[in-house]
Structures are given as C-alpha cells and as structure tokens.
Design an enzyme around this catalytic site. Structure first.
Site, PDB file in Angstrom:
ATOM      1  N   THR A 128       0.817  -1.211   0.000  1.00 52.67           N
ATOM      2  CA  THR A 128       0.000   0.000   0.000  1.00 52.67           C
ATOM      3  C   THR A 128       0.858   1.271   0.000  1.00 52.67           C
ATOM      4  OG1 THR A 128      -1.489   1.277   1.415  1.00 52.67           O
ATOM      5  CG2 THR A 128      -0.143  -0.343   2.525  1.00 52.67           C
ATOM      6  N   ASP A 129       0.286   2.341  -0.548  1.00 48.93           N
ATOM      7  CA  ASP A 129       0.975   3.645  -0.506  1.00 48.93           C
ATOM      8  C   ASP A 129       1.107   4.159   0.930  1.00 48.93           C
ATOM      9  OD1 ASP A 129      -1.691   4.333  -0.039  1.00 48.93           O
ATOM     10  OD2 ASP A 129      -1.835   5.782  -1.669  1.00 48.93           O
ATOM     11  N   GLU A 130       0.319   3.586   1.858  1.00 52.34           N
ATOM     12  CA  GLU A 130       0.340   4.102   3.239  1.00 52.34           C
ATOM     13  C   GLU A 130       1.676   3.858   3.933  1.00 52.34           C
ATOM     14  OE1 GLU A 130      -3.032   3.642   5.713  1.00 52.34           O
ATOM     15  OE2 GLU A 130      -4.441   3.863   4.061  1.00 52.34           O
ATOM     16  N   TYR A 152      -1.760  -0.360  11.104  1.00 52.50           N
ATOM     17  CA  TYR A 152      -1.972  -1.024   9.808  1.00 52.50           C
ATOM     18  C   TYR A 152      -0.774  -0.787   8.889  1.00 52.50           C
ATOM     19  CZ  TYR A 152      -3.365  -1.421   4.916  1.00 52.50           C
ATOM     20  OH  TYR A 152      -3.382  -1.702   3.568  1.00 52.50           O
ATOM     21  N   ALA A 154       2.177   0.365   9.510  1.00 53.01           N
ATOM     22  CA  ALA A 154       3.455  -0.121  10.058  1.00 53.01           C
ATOM     23  C   ALA A 154       3.567  -1.632   9.837  1.00 53.01           C
ATOM     24  CB  ALA A 154       3.550   0.210  11.539  1.00 53.01           C
ATOM     25  N   LYS A 156       2.091  -3.339   7.391  1.00 53.22           N
ATOM     26  CA  LYS A 156       2.314  -3.557   5.953  1.00 53.22           C
ATOM     27  C   LYS A 156       3.786  -3.266   5.614  1.00 53.22           C
ATOM     28  CE  LYS A 156      -0.213  -4.530   3.100  1.00 53.22           C
ATOM     29  NZ  LYS A 156      -0.661  -5.862   2.592  1.00 53.22           N
TER      30      LYS A 156
HETATM   31  P1  NAD Z   1     -10.014  -6.970   2.468  1.00 53.51           P
HETATM   32  O1  NAD Z   1      -9.994  -6.655   3.921  1.00 53.51           O
HETATM   33  O2  NAD Z   1     -11.238  -6.723   1.667  1.00 53.51           O
HETATM   34  O3  NAD Z   1      -9.617  -8.502   2.250  1.00 53.51           O
HETATM   35  C1  NAD Z   1      -8.627  -9.141   2.988  1.00 53.51           C
HETATM   36  C2  NAD Z   1      -8.827 -10.649   2.819  1.00 53.51           C
HETATM   37  O4  NAD Z   1      -7.776 -11.312   3.515  1.00 53.51           O
HETATM   38  C3  NAD Z   1     -10.148 -11.168   3.403  1.00 53.51           C
HETATM   39  O5  NAD Z   1     -10.747 -12.059   2.509  1.00 53.51           O
HETATM   40  C4  NAD Z   1      -9.717 -11.877   4.672  1.00 53.51           C
HETATM   41  O6  NAD Z   1     -10.572 -12.951   5.039  1.00 53.51           O
HETATM   42  C5  NAD Z   1      -8.334 -12.380   4.275  1.00 53.51           C
HETATM   43  N1  NAD Z   1      -7.461 -12.620   5.425  1.00 53.51           N
HETATM   44  C6  NAD Z   1      -7.233 -11.791   6.489  1.00 53.51           C
HETATM   45  N2  NAD Z   1      -6.379 -12.380   7.346  1.00 53.51           N
HETATM   46  C7  NAD Z   1      -6.042 -13.575   6.797  1.00 53.51           C
HETATM   47  C8  NAD Z   1      -5.178 -14.616   7.202  1.00 53.51           C
HETATM   48  N3  NAD Z   1      -4.493 -14.559   8.358  1.00 53.51           N
HETATM   49  N4  NAD Z   1      -5.062 -15.712   6.410  1.00 53.51           N
HETATM   50  C9  NAD Z   1      -5.759 -15.789   5.244  1.00 53.51           C
HETATM   51  N5  NAD Z   1      -6.598 -14.841   4.827  1.00 53.51           N
HETATM   52  C10 NAD Z   1      -6.731 -13.748   5.591  1.00 53.51           C
HETATM   53  O7  NAD Z   1      -8.777  -6.184   1.863  1.00 53.51           O
HETATM   54  P2  NAD Z   1      -8.578  -5.510   0.425  1.00 53.51           P
HETATM   55  O8  NAD Z   1      -9.046  -4.123   0.491  1.00 53.51           O
HETATM   56  O9  NAD Z   1      -9.050  -6.420  -0.624  1.00 53.51           O
HETATM   57  O10 NAD Z   1      -6.984  -5.451   0.391  1.00 53.51           O
HETATM   58  C11 NAD Z   1      -6.233  -6.552  -0.118  1.00 53.51           C
HETATM   59  C12 NAD Z   1      -4.760  -6.232   0.007  1.00 53.51           C
HETATM   60  O11 NAD Z   1      -4.476  -5.062  -0.741  1.00 53.51           O
HETATM   61  C13 NAD Z   1      -4.301  -5.954   1.430  1.00 53.51           C
HETATM   62  O12 NAD Z   1      -3.042  -6.533   1.589  1.00 53.51           O
HETATM   63  C14 NAD Z   1      -4.208  -4.437   1.513  1.00 53.51           C
HETATM   64  O13 NAD Z   1      -3.211  -4.057   2.411  1.00 53.51           O
HETATM   65  C15 NAD Z   1      -3.836  -4.091   0.084  1.00 53.51           C
HETATM   66  N6  NAD Z   1      -4.287  -2.775  -0.395  1.00 53.51           N
HETATM   67  C16 NAD Z   1      -5.592  -2.401  -0.276  1.00 53.51           C
HETATM   68  C17 NAD Z   1      -6.000  -1.161  -0.800  1.00 53.51           C
HETATM   69  C18 NAD Z   1      -7.425  -0.695  -0.680  1.00 53.51           C
HETATM   70  O14 NAD Z   1      -7.677   0.504  -0.913  1.00 53.51           O
HETATM   71  N7  NAD Z   1      -8.396  -1.535  -0.355  1.00 53.51           N
HETATM   72  C19 NAD Z   1      -5.068  -0.337  -1.429  1.00 53.51           C
HETATM   73  C20 NAD Z   1      -3.734  -0.753  -1.533  1.00 53.51           C
HETATM   74  C21 NAD Z   1      -3.366  -1.984  -1.024  1.00 53.51           C
HETATM   75  O1  DAU Z   2      -4.111   4.082   0.516  1.00 52.37           O
HETATM   76  C1  DAU Z   2      -4.330   2.693   0.438  1.00 52.37           C
HETATM   77  C2  DAU Z   2      -5.136   2.271   1.623  1.00 52.37           C
HETATM   78  O2  DAU Z   2      -6.442   2.783   1.429  1.00 52.37           O
HETATM   79  C3  DAU Z   2      -5.178   0.765   1.835  1.00 52.37           C
HETATM   80  O3  DAU Z   2      -3.889   0.313   2.134  1.00 52.37           O
HETATM   81  C4  DAU Z   2      -6.130   0.394   2.971  1.00 52.37           C
HETATM   82  O4  DAU Z   2      -6.257  -1.009   3.068  1.00 52.37           O
HETATM   83  C5  DAU Z   2      -7.484   1.004   2.694  1.00 52.37           C
HETATM   84  O5  DAU Z   2      -8.337   0.763   3.795  1.00 52.37           O
HETATM   85  C6  DAU Z   2      -7.363   2.499   2.439  1.00 52.37           C
HETATM   86  O6  DAU Z   2      -6.992   3.213   3.649  1.00 52.37           O
HETATM   87  P1  DAU Z   2      -7.671   4.611   4.050  1.00 52.37           P
HETATM   88  O7  DAU Z   2      -7.546   4.784   5.503  1.00 52.37           O
HETATM   89  O8  DAU Z   2      -7.175   5.701   3.179  1.00 52.37           O
HETATM   90  O9  DAU Z   2      -9.180   4.260   3.614  1.00 52.37           O
HETATM   91  P2  DAU Z   2     -10.583   4.569   4.285  1.00 52.37           P
HETATM   92  O10 DAU Z   2     -11.616   4.189   3.277  1.00 52.37           O
HETATM   93  O11 DAU Z   2     -10.709   4.027   5.654  1.00 52.37           O
HETATM   94  O12 DAU Z   2     -10.548   6.165   4.374  1.00 52.37           O
HETATM   95  C7  DAU Z   2     -10.380   6.976   3.235  1.00 52.37           C
HETATM   96  C8  DAU Z   2     -10.390   8.440   3.686  1.00 52.37           C
HETATM   97  O13 DAU Z   2     -11.711   8.743   4.165  1.00 52.37           O
HETATM   98  C9  DAU Z   2      -9.449   8.706   4.839  1.00 52.37           C
HETATM   99  O14 DAU Z   2      -8.889  10.012   4.697  1.00 52.37           O
HETATM  100  C10 DAU Z   2     -10.339   8.668   6.068  1.00 52.37           C
HETATM  101  C11 DAU Z   2     -11.676   9.162   5.533  1.00 52.37           C
HETATM  102  N1  DAU Z   2     -12.862   8.592   6.212  1.00 52.37           N
HETATM  103  C12 DAU Z   2     -12.942   7.233   6.304  1.00 52.37           C
HETATM  104  C13 DAU Z   2     -14.033   6.663   6.916  1.00 52.37           C
HETATM  105  C14 DAU Z   2     -14.135   5.154   7.047  1.00 52.37           C
HETATM  106  C15 DAU Z   2     -13.847   9.415   6.698  1.00 52.37           C
HETATM  107  O15 DAU Z   2     -13.768  10.665   6.580  1.00 52.37           O
HETATM  108  N2  DAU Z   2     -14.923   8.848   7.313  1.00 52.37           N
HETATM  109  C16 DAU Z   2     -15.049   7.507   7.453  1.00 52.37           C
HETATM  110  O16 DAU Z   2     -16.059   7.052   8.052  1.00 52.37           O
END
Ligand code: NAD
Ligand code: DAU
Length: 346
Positions: A128-130, A152, A154, A156
């Site tokens: 992730t970019d985070e 989270y 940290a 990653k």
């Molecule tokens: P998500 O939470 O929707 O899915 C995570 C999946 O992992 C779930 O199906 C969960 O059951 C499974 N899982 C969790 N712990 C596990 C374990 N110990 N063993 C096996 N399976 C397990 O997450 P997502 O949004 O699809 O993100 C997927 C990946 O992409 C993550 O690694 C996240 O850090 C990364 N990522 C997400 C975003 C985003 O915006 N959603 C952006 C950049 C990177």
């Molecule tokens: O940047 C990549 C990341 O994006 C991934 O690594 C994470 O898995 C994914 O959860 C996401 O993280 P964010 O914290 O950026 O996503 P979230 O959707 O939780 O929040 C997006 C923005 O919106 C953030 O600035 C916080 C804000 N927010 C979020 C929620 C849930 C709100 O203002 N209100 C809310 O209720």
C-alpha cells in the site's frame, strides 16, 4: 495449466483479481486461500465458482498456518503466488493492532518461507501507498523511506521489508506493489466509498473525519488488478512498483460526488471527530510501473458512477453484511462521533 495461489482472495481486491485472472488466462487454475475473517466473504466469489468449476478451488486457511500453506502449495503444484491476505482497515488497527501484526507481518513471513522452501516461481506482495506516510507536496517514489503512521501501515511496511529480506538473502522471486486507495464492487462497507454509498442509499449520515480536506488518490479495482498482473508476469524480482491513477480528491469532494450521483442531499454530511494519526495526503510517482507498460484505463468519475450503480443494484450483497457484528463495530466507531458531529453548510 499454471496454478496461481491467491491468498486473501475472498476479500475485495483479491476476489476481483481472481475473476480477472480466470477470465484473462484460460490455461490458469486459481486456488483461493482465505481465512474468511469478517472481511472475507464467499459471496464475492459465488459467480466465479459457478463459471469456472474446473479451474477454481477454495481453501479455508490462515496464512499464519505454515503447515497448511505448504500442504496447499504442494497439493496444487503452485507456481505463482499473489498475497492479498491482510487485516486492511486503518480504523480497526487502532482498536486491535495485534491481528494486524500477526497477519500482515508474520503471515507474510510464513508465505515467503513456503515460497523459498518449495520453489514458487514468482510471488507478488500486494502492499500500500500508506507505508510511505503522508506527503504535503509532490509524490513518493519507490526509493523513498518508509514512514508509516498507523499500526496497519506499520504492519504492511514490516511485511514489505520481510519480502525484500527474503529476496536479498535467498533470492526468493518476490515483487512488491504499493497501490493507492482502491474502489469498486465487493468492497466491505467499512471503507469510505462503500460506507458512504450505502449510508446515503438509506438516508443515514455520512461521518466525514476532521475537516474533510484529507486527500486520497483513487484507483479503480480493475486498474489495480491489471497492474498486479503485469508485475506478476513482467516485474523484476526484488523490485517495488507504485500503483496510482492520479485521481487526487479531498474527502469532501469525494463525498459530494457520491451524493450528487445518488441525488441525495448534502445535509447528510456530518463532520465528526478525526481519526487519530490521520495522514493528510497520499500521492505516488508511478513512472516505474508506467515504464513497464501499465496505464489506468478507467476514468475516475465513470468508474465511481459504475461503482455506485453496483451498490444500488446489489443490495443483497451488502445488506447481509451490514447487520450483527458489523453494527457492533459501527456503533463503537461512530455512535459518539455522530452524536457530536457538525452538519455541512455549503
Ligand atoms: P479486504 O480486507 O477486503 O480482504 C482481505 C482478505 O484477507 C479477506 O478475505 C480476509 O478474510 C483475508 N485474510 C485476512 N487475514 C487472513 C489470514 N491470516 N489468512 C488468510 N486470509 C486472511 O482487503 P482488500 O481491500 O481487498 O486489500 C487486499 C490487500 O491489498 C491488502 O493486503 C491491503 O493491504 C492491500 N491494499 C488495499 C488497498 C485498498 O484501498 N483496499 C489499497 C492498496 C493496497
Ligand atoms: O491508501 C491505500 C489504503 O487505502 C489501503 O492500504 C487500505 O487497506 C485502505 O483501507 C485504504 O486506507 P484509508 O484509511 O485511506 O481508507 P478509508 O476508506 O478508511 O478512508 C479513506 C479516507 O476517508 C481517509 O482520509 C479517512 C476518511 N474517512 C474514512 C471513513 C471510514 C472518513 O472521513 N470517514 C469515514 O467514516
């Protein structure tokens, strides 16, 4: 047949990736390995299981369980591995960091160790970019230092460093992608886009953290899947690739767009107490993956409209989720905040 192991494939991006891979490569077999935590959901793969009965398999397992991971790799003759498995929600990492450390760091180590011992041909760690932390101006390059803010990010970052260590020490052919905020169908409605869409459909308030001016760079899930596919097949082992589409918006701009698409009033917006340690802005320099041949193919506003339509038309999917355990989390996270929240005066 080439067998690809997709860990965390029952989650949001992993299930979209599984569908994408099976459509694109008729000679691939996909094995999804997932613990089915609160975020894992076999409904995300229902159509996949029906469409590809011979090329899709599901294993219920934890990536921290070394024996089961190795058994699965051997049994299916896995050549490619993409790791999506993670605890992925920043807000939850503030309540219970332990599960993030366990899955996102230790679980990644277990996969790397299995890849090393059993000779997996190529592996992608989906990161992730985070991990770079917040940036006021400009954009992060892959060579920039890691400066994560939440448990989270940290965790990653720890997973990323373990991948690099396994590459440098044992030559494990692992690549890392660092994607930006992703959106699309099947995203668990704790993340801001599906949370706000589904709340707005039900005329419930939209809790916007702080001043609503935090910036995120939005990436459509299929563009993210294409980037991971490219890195899996063409990326150089030991390398990191940023993945972002350059759609930077403040959270307030994003919220207003969602309300406009749904034709709902801005009076649903509530400014609520901020997330502790809330990163102000994320931004990625994606020159490296573009040089490999990737470009985002979806226009942000069209993809957002498409996504809103998906949640409107697939209420069977999210209404099941937004009950029981979910509502407990929702109350803990938002009840007090919403009670003291302030409305938006446009
Ligand atoms: P998500 O939470 O929707 O899915 C995570 C999946 O992992 C779930 O199906 C969960 O059951 C499974 N899982 C969790 N712990 C596990 C374990 N110990 N063993 C096996 N399976 C397990 O997450 P997502 O949004 O699809 O993100 C997927 C990946 O992409 C993550 O690694 C996240 O850090 C990364 N990522 C997400 C975003 C985003 O915006 N959603 C952006 C950049 C990177
Ligand atoms: O940047 C990549 C990341 O994006 C991934 O690594 C994470 O898995 C994914 O959860 C996401 O993280 P964010 O914290 O950026 O996503 P979230 O959707 O939780 O929040 C997006 C923005 O919106 C953030 O600035 C916080 C804000 N927010 C979020 C929620 C849930 C709100 O203002 N209100 C809310 O209720």
């Amino acid at each position: 047949m080439t067998t690809i192991l997709i860990t965390g494939g029952a989650g949001f991006i992993g299930s979209n990736f599984t569908r994408y891979i099976l459509q694109k490569y008729p000679d691939y077999k996909a094995v999804v390995y997932d613990k089915l935590t609160y975020a894992g959901n076999l409904d995300n793969l229902k159509d996949v299981a029906q469409a590809y009965p011979d090329r899709y398999a599901f294993i219920h397992g934890d990536i921290c369980d070394a024996e089961k991971v190795e058994e699965t790799i051997k049994a299916y003759g896995v050549e490619l591995l993409v790791n999506f498995a993670a605890e992925s929600h920043v807000d939850r990492s503030l309540f219970e960091p332990g599960s993030f450390i366990q899955t996102d760091i230790f679980g990644t180590y277990v996969l790397l160790e299995a890849a090393r011992k059993l000779g997996v041909s190529r592996m992608v760690q989906v990161s992730t970019d985070e991990v770079y932390g917040s940036i006021e101006k400009g954009s992060f390059k892959e060579s920039d230092p890691l400066n994560p803010s939440s448990p989270y990010s940290a965790s990653k970052a720890g997973g990323d460093l373990m991948c690099l260590a396994y590459y440098k020490t044992w030559g494990v052919p692992v690549m890392i992608t660092r994607g930006s905020n992703t959106f699309g169908p099947y995203q668990y409605p704790e993340k801001v886009i599906p949370l706000f869409i589904t709340n707005a459909i039900d005329n419930q308030p939209l809790p916007l953290y702080g001043d609503g001016m935090n910036v995120r760079d939005w990436l459509y899930v299929l563009d993210h899947c294409e980037a991971i596919d490219l890195v899996l097949h063409e990326g150089k082992p030991g390398e990191i690739y940023n993945v972002g589409a350059g759609n930077e918006l403040t959270n307030l701009e994003l919220t207003r767009l969602i309300l406009k698409i749904l034709r709902k009033p801005e009076s649903l917006i509530r400014f609520v107490e901020d997330r502790p340690g809330h990163d102000r802005r994320y931004s990625l320099d994606c020159t490296k993956i573009k040089a490999l041949g990737w470009q985002p193919r979806h226009k942000f506003e069209e993809a957002l409209e498409e996504t809103v339509r998906w949640y409107v038309e697939n209420q069977w999917w999210w209404r099941k989720i937004k009950s029981g355990q979910y509502m407990e989390f929702y109350r803990k996270q938002y009840e007090k905040r919403l009670a003291t929240g302030k409305p938006f005066n446009s």
